[in-house]
Design a protein around this motif. Structure first.
Motif, PDB file in Angstrom:
ATOM      1  N   GLU A 195       7.642  82.835  14.499  1.00 33.54           N
ATOM      2  CA  GLU A 195       7.262  83.049  15.910  1.00 33.54           C
ATOM      3  C   GLU A 195       8.210  82.369  16.877  1.00 33.54           C
ATOM      4  OE1 GLU A 195       3.405  81.324  15.772  1.00 33.54           O
ATOM      5  OE2 GLU A 195       2.673  82.891  14.414  1.00 33.54           O
ATOM      6  N   GLY A 196       9.286  81.786  16.385  1.00 29.98           N
ATOM      7  CA  GLY A 196      10.256  81.170  17.293  1.00 29.98           C
ATOM      8  C   GLY A 196      10.079  79.669  17.479  1.00 29.98           C
ATOM      9  N   GLY A 197       9.222  79.062  16.665  1.00 30.21           N
ATOM     10  CA  GLY A 197       9.009  77.613  16.759  1.00 30.21           C
ATOM     11  C   GLY A 197      10.102  76.825  16.056  1.00 30.21           C
ATOM     12  N   ILE A 198      10.086  75.505  16.209  1.00 32.22           N
ATOM     13  CA  ILE A 198      11.037  74.691  15.457  1.00 32.22           C
ATOM     14  C   ILE A 198      10.292  73.697  14.556  1.00 32.22           C
ATOM     15  CG2 ILE A 198      13.007  75.000  16.995  1.00 32.22           C
ATOM     16  CD1 ILE A 198      12.534  72.354  18.152  1.00 32.22           C
ATOM     17  N   VAL A 199      10.774  73.624  13.330  1.00 31.75           N
ATOM     18  CA  VAL A 199      10.082  72.905  12.269  1.00 31.75           C
ATOM     19  C   VAL A 199      11.059  71.956  11.574  1.00 31.75           C
ATOM     20  CG1 VAL A 199       9.050  73.213   9.971  1.00 31.75           C
ATOM     21  CG2 VAL A 199       8.460  74.805  11.816  1.00 31.75           C
ATOM     22  N   ALA A 200      10.677  70.685  11.478  1.00 32.97           N
ATOM     23  CA  ALA A 200      11.491  69.749  10.688  1.00 32.97           C
ATOM     24  C   ALA A 200      11.020  69.818   9.244  1.00 32.97           C
ATOM     25  CB  ALA A 200      11.347  68.330  11.223  1.00 32.97           C
ATOM     26  N   PHE A 201      11.965  69.911   8.316  1.00 32.39           N
ATOM     27  CA  PHE A 201      11.580  70.067   6.905  1.00 32.39           C
ATOM     28  C   PHE A 201      12.537  69.304   5.994  1.00 32.39           C
ATOM     29  CE2 PHE A 201      14.869  73.091   5.543  1.00 32.39           C
ATOM     30  CZ  PHE A 201      15.327  73.582   6.770  1.00 32.39           C
ATOM     31  N   PRO A 202      12.028  68.906   4.793  1.00 35.01           N
ATOM     32  CA  PRO A 202      12.873  68.142   3.875  1.00 35.01           C
ATOM     33  C   PRO A 202      13.836  69.050   3.129  1.00 35.01           C
ATOM     34  CG  PRO A 202      10.737  68.571   2.880  1.00 35.01           C
ATOM     35  CD  PRO A 202      10.680  69.136   4.270  1.00 35.01           C
ATOM     36  N   THR A 203      15.037  68.564   2.874  1.00 36.96           N
ATOM     37  CA  THR A 203      15.920  69.196   1.905  1.00 36.96           C
ATOM     38  C   THR A 203      16.327  68.084   0.946  1.00 36.96           C
ATOM     39  OG1 THR A 203      18.150  68.806   2.781  1.00 36.96           O
ATOM     40  CG2 THR A 203      16.878  70.596   3.798  1.00 36.96           C
ATOM     41  N   GLU A 204      17.030  68.415  -0.116  1.00 37.00           N
ATOM     42  CA  GLU A 204      17.440  67.375  -1.054  1.00 37.00           C
ATOM     43  C   GLU A 204      18.460  66.419  -0.445  1.00 37.00           C
ATOM     44  OE1 GLU A 204      18.163  70.415  -1.034  1.00 37.00           O
ATOM     45  OE2 GLU A 204      20.077  70.937  -1.942  1.00 37.00           O
ATOM     46  N   THR A 205      19.123  66.839   0.665  1.00 35.63           N
ATOM     47  CA  THR A 205      20.145  65.971   1.280  1.00 35.63           C
ATOM     48  C   THR A 205      19.523  65.110   2.373  1.00 35.63           C
ATOM     49  OG1 THR A 205      20.744  67.729   2.822  1.00 35.63           O
ATOM     50  CG2 THR A 205      22.024  67.561   0.776  1.00 35.63           C
ATOM     51  N   VAL A 206      19.155  65.747   3.481  1.00 36.94           N
ATOM     52  CA  VAL A 206      18.518  65.051   4.600  1.00 36.94           C
ATOM     53  C   VAL A 206      17.484  66.015   5.181  1.00 36.94           C
ATOM     54  CG1 VAL A 206      20.631  63.757   5.137  1.00 36.94           C
ATOM     55  CG2 VAL A 206      20.190  65.901   6.343  1.00 36.94           C
ATOM     56  N   TYR A 207      16.656  65.533   6.127  1.00 37.43           N
ATOM     57  CA  TYR A 207      15.710  66.430   6.786  1.00 37.43           C
ATOM     58  C   TYR A 207      16.451  67.324   7.775  1.00 37.43           C
ATOM     59  CZ  TYR A 207      11.430  64.554   4.816  1.00 37.43           C
ATOM     60  OH  TYR A 207      10.426  64.238   3.949  1.00 37.43           O
ATOM     61  N   GLY A 208      16.027  68.580   7.847  1.00 40.40           N
ATOM     62  CA  GLY A 208      16.639  69.525   8.773  1.00 40.40           C
ATOM     63  C   GLY A 208      15.683  69.875   9.904  1.00 40.40           C
ATOM     64  N   LEU A 209      16.256  70.315  11.026  1.00 44.62           N
ATOM     65  CA  LEU A 209      15.466  70.741  12.175  1.00 44.62           C
ATOM     66  C   LEU A 209      15.655  72.247  12.271  1.00 44.62           C
ATOM     67  CD1 LEU A 209      13.820  69.737  14.597  1.00 44.62           C
ATOM     68  CD2 LEU A 209      15.954  69.482  15.855  1.00 44.62           C
ATOM     69  N   GLY A 210      14.669  73.006  11.797  1.00 46.45           N
ATOM     70  CA  GLY A 210      14.885  74.424  11.550  1.00 46.45           C
ATOM     71  C   GLY A 210      14.387  75.346  12.645  1.00 46.45           C
ATOM     72  N   ALA A 211      15.095  76.457  12.811  1.00 45.11           N
ATOM     73  CA  ALA A 211      14.662  77.548  13.686  1.00 45.11           C
ATOM     74  C   ALA A 211      15.148  78.853  13.074  1.00 45.11           C
ATOM     75  CB  ALA A 211      15.254  77.385  15.080  1.00 45.11           C
ATOM     76  N   ASN A 212      14.482  79.946  13.419  1.00 48.84           N
ATOM     77  CA  ASN A 212      14.919  81.269  12.972  1.00 48.84           C
ATOM     78  C   ASN A 212      16.368  81.485  13.420  1.00 48.84           C
ATOM     79  OD1 ASN A 212      15.427  83.945  12.559  1.00 48.84           O
ATOM     80  ND2 ASN A 212      13.562  84.696  13.573  1.00 48.84           N
ATOM     81  N   ALA A 213      17.277  81.618  12.466  1.00 53.10           N
ATOM     82  CA  ALA A 213      18.700  81.714  12.797  1.00 53.10           C
ATOM     83  C   ALA A 213      19.021  82.991  13.562  1.00 53.10           C
ATOM     84  CB  ALA A 213      19.532  81.651  11.518  1.00 53.10           C
ATOM     85  N   LEU A 214      18.124  83.978  13.511  1.00 53.07           N
ATOM     86  CA  LEU A 214      18.392  85.259  14.164  1.00 53.07           C
ATOM     87  C   LEU A 214      17.764  85.324  15.560  1.00 53.07           C
ATOM     88  CD1 LEU A 214      17.727  87.521  11.037  1.00 53.07           C
ATOM     89  CD2 LEU A 214      19.839  86.359  11.738  1.00 53.07           C
TER      90      LEU A 214
END
Ligand code: TXA
Ligand code: MG
Length: 508
Positions: A195-214
């Motif tokens: 829906e266009g929100g931004i979500v912080a999520f864990p990865t094996e490296t560091v936490y990412g700040l995610g959004a729909n790339a498109l």
């Protein structure tokens, strides 16, 4: 013990000790080595469903397993027995023997359900043994896992560390560690992303700040929340390799080789982009950075969202990258729509970034996969382009990952090698790679690894920098790692953390 009816057969876990249950340290005896974080909680949960066997690759490590089994039992873990896994030289990782016979015998004795059993370890032979038994093989990235990742065949389950195997083993609740995202949290976060929100999520490296790339608007919000300059492009994270051809207009054969060897895992590839990728995500560059993370929560989130997710590290621009949900909460808490907790990040430094130019494959940022390992897979050297400041071509930043000041704590940092320098004043902190004797006069001390193990140093680095930064010190003296393997990524982050040039833009 007699054979049991098939309905009462129990599935088993055959777990490698070195590097899977215990942190890998070739020199230390097993009684001194600590458990991989989260392993005890994982085993206590797993034993309700599985009969748990532990073992080693060599005869010696199988003998050592007895004392580890004892330590586990003291902690309340029921160990059903000791079993030999594929044979291997104690060090040097000679090819392992693949002999399911001993485990088949153990299975007959204990009434085990092999098709529902797993062999889990940090060598490809462990995963292969699981398959040879008629069960499943799970490969962990702890221990020697990153080193041998490229030798693993297709179709195995790959997880950052043993506790992350919960989901693959069908254990519930579907999360890695205590306080870690539940399945329902992941579903909600995936919906937010769509829906266009931004979500912080864990990865094996560091936490990412995610959004729909498109989604141009959502991507713009990530730049705003991070305070990141618009010339610094983002990495698109994917769970499904079919996205590569939709995001990249051309995939060089060498890139394919690297994807096969290291995905999912801490490797990012920079490829020419398709028009589908919005310019805001790539800062107007004709290329797009793509990565398939290995973390269980990241993979579930990406798969559920069904879109590529661009995600810079979830820290304010220029500051140290977050390796726990707590770090994200402290700095960005109310500015993101959701924070998924996946526990501490097992690798701890960002992904390695590789680009492909006319001069051949080049290293844009050292990271969780070592350059040596990449070169081995490619069969050719990487052209070095890091450590020289940002590369600008025709007014455009072509390799923005090279911004000098980056990952910076507020406290000034001074790097050293060799002898520990005496503290110039009482408000000096010290960051050491491993313990040293006779270190005095420092106001604070952080030791990154008891044995100087580089994987452990990497996983502890950013959290230690943050702790030192919180102490209001005048300066921190930081010891550099040896300039090999993961040491290259560690030193890269230390150099950027200590860079103080005026006017130098700070990095991601
Ligand atoms: O491990 C990681 O890669 C983490 C996790 C969250 O996946 N992400 C991460 O993202 O470190 P970020 O934005 O903090 O760093 C990405 C780096 C930036 O330095 C950026 O300049 C570089 O990747 N980059 C992105 N797209 C690029 C491109 N098209 N060409 C060259 N460099 C690029
Ligand atoms: Mg970053």
């Amino acid at each position: 013990m007699g054979r049991r009816a098939s309905s009462s057969l129990r599935p088993a876990l055959f777990l490698d000790i070195e590097g899977t249950i215990l942190v890998c340290r070739e020199e230390a005896s097993s009684s001194e080595r600590e458990f991989v974080p989260g392993v005890l909680e994982f085993l206590k949960e797993a034993q309700a469903v599985f009969s748990v066997f532990v073992g080693g690759a060599s005869d010696a490590s199988t003998v050592r397993s007895a004392s580890v089994a004892e330590r586990l039992r003291e902690q309340g873990v029921a160990i059903a027995g000791i079993c030999p896994l594929g044979a291997q030289a104690a060090s040097g990782c000679a090819p392992r023997r693949l002999d399911p016979e001993p485990l088949v015998r153990v299975a007959a004795e204990h009434g085990l359900d092999l098709p529902r059993s797993f062999v889990i370890g940090d060598h490809p032979a462990d995963a292969e043994l699981g398959r040879a038994l008629g069960g499943k093989g799970v490969y962990v990235l702890t221990g020697h896992g990153l080193r041998h990742r490229s030798e693993l065949g297709a179709g195995f389950i790959v997880v950052p560390s043993l506790p992350d195997a919960r989901h693959a083993l069908g254990l519930g609740p579907k999360h890695s560690r205590s306080a870690v995202a539940q399945r329902s949290d992941v579903l909600e976060a995936a919906a937010l992303l769509r829906e266009g929100g931004i979500v912080a999520f864990p990865t094996e490296t560091v936490y990412g700040l995610g959004a729909n790339a498109l989604d141009t608007k959502a991507v713009a919000r990530v730049f705003a929340v991070k305070g990141r300059p618009s010339f610094d492009p983002l990495i698109a994270h994917i769970a499904d390799v079919s996205w590569v051809e939709r995001l990249a207009s051309f995939v060089p054969p060498l890139a394919l080789q690297l994807m096969e060897a290291f995905w999912p895992g801490p490797l990012t590839l920079v490829l020419p982009k398709t028009p589908l990728v919005p310019d805001v995500a790539t800062a107007g560059l004709p290329t797009v950075a793509i990565r398939m993370p290995a973390h269980e929560v990241a993979r579930a989130l990406l798969a559920e969202a069904g879109i590529p997710v661009c995600a810079p590290s979830a820290n304010p621009f220029g500051y140290v990258s977050p390796t726990s949900a707590e770090h994200v909460r402290a700095e960005l808490g109310d500015r993101v729509d959701c924070i998924l907790d996946g526990g501490p990040c097992p690798v701890g430094v960002e992904s390695t970034i590789v680009g492909f130019g006319p001069e051949g494959p080049h290293l844009l940022r050292p990271g969780g996969i070592t350059p040596e390992h990449i070169e081995k897979v490619l069969g050719q050297p990487l052209v070095e382009r890091t450590g020289e400041g940002s590369v600008v071509n025709k007014g455009q930043v072509v390799a923005p990952g090279m911004l000098k000041r980056h990952y910076s704590p507020k406290v000034p940092m001074v790097l050293f090698e060799g002898e520990v320098p005496p503290p110039p004043n009482p408000r000096t902190g010290l960051l050491l790679q491993k313990p040293r004797e006779h270190v005095g006069g420092y106001a604070a001390l952080e030791v990154l690894s008891e044995e100087g193990d580089l994987a452990e140093v990497a996983s502890n680095l950013f959290a230690a920098l943050r702790r030192l930064d919180a102490l209001n010190l005048d300066v921190v003296f930081a010891e550099m790692a040896p300039e090999v393997g993961l040491g290259r990524a560690i030193n890269d982050r230390l150099r950027r953390a200590s860079a103080r040039e005026r006017g130098t833009p700070r990095g991601s």
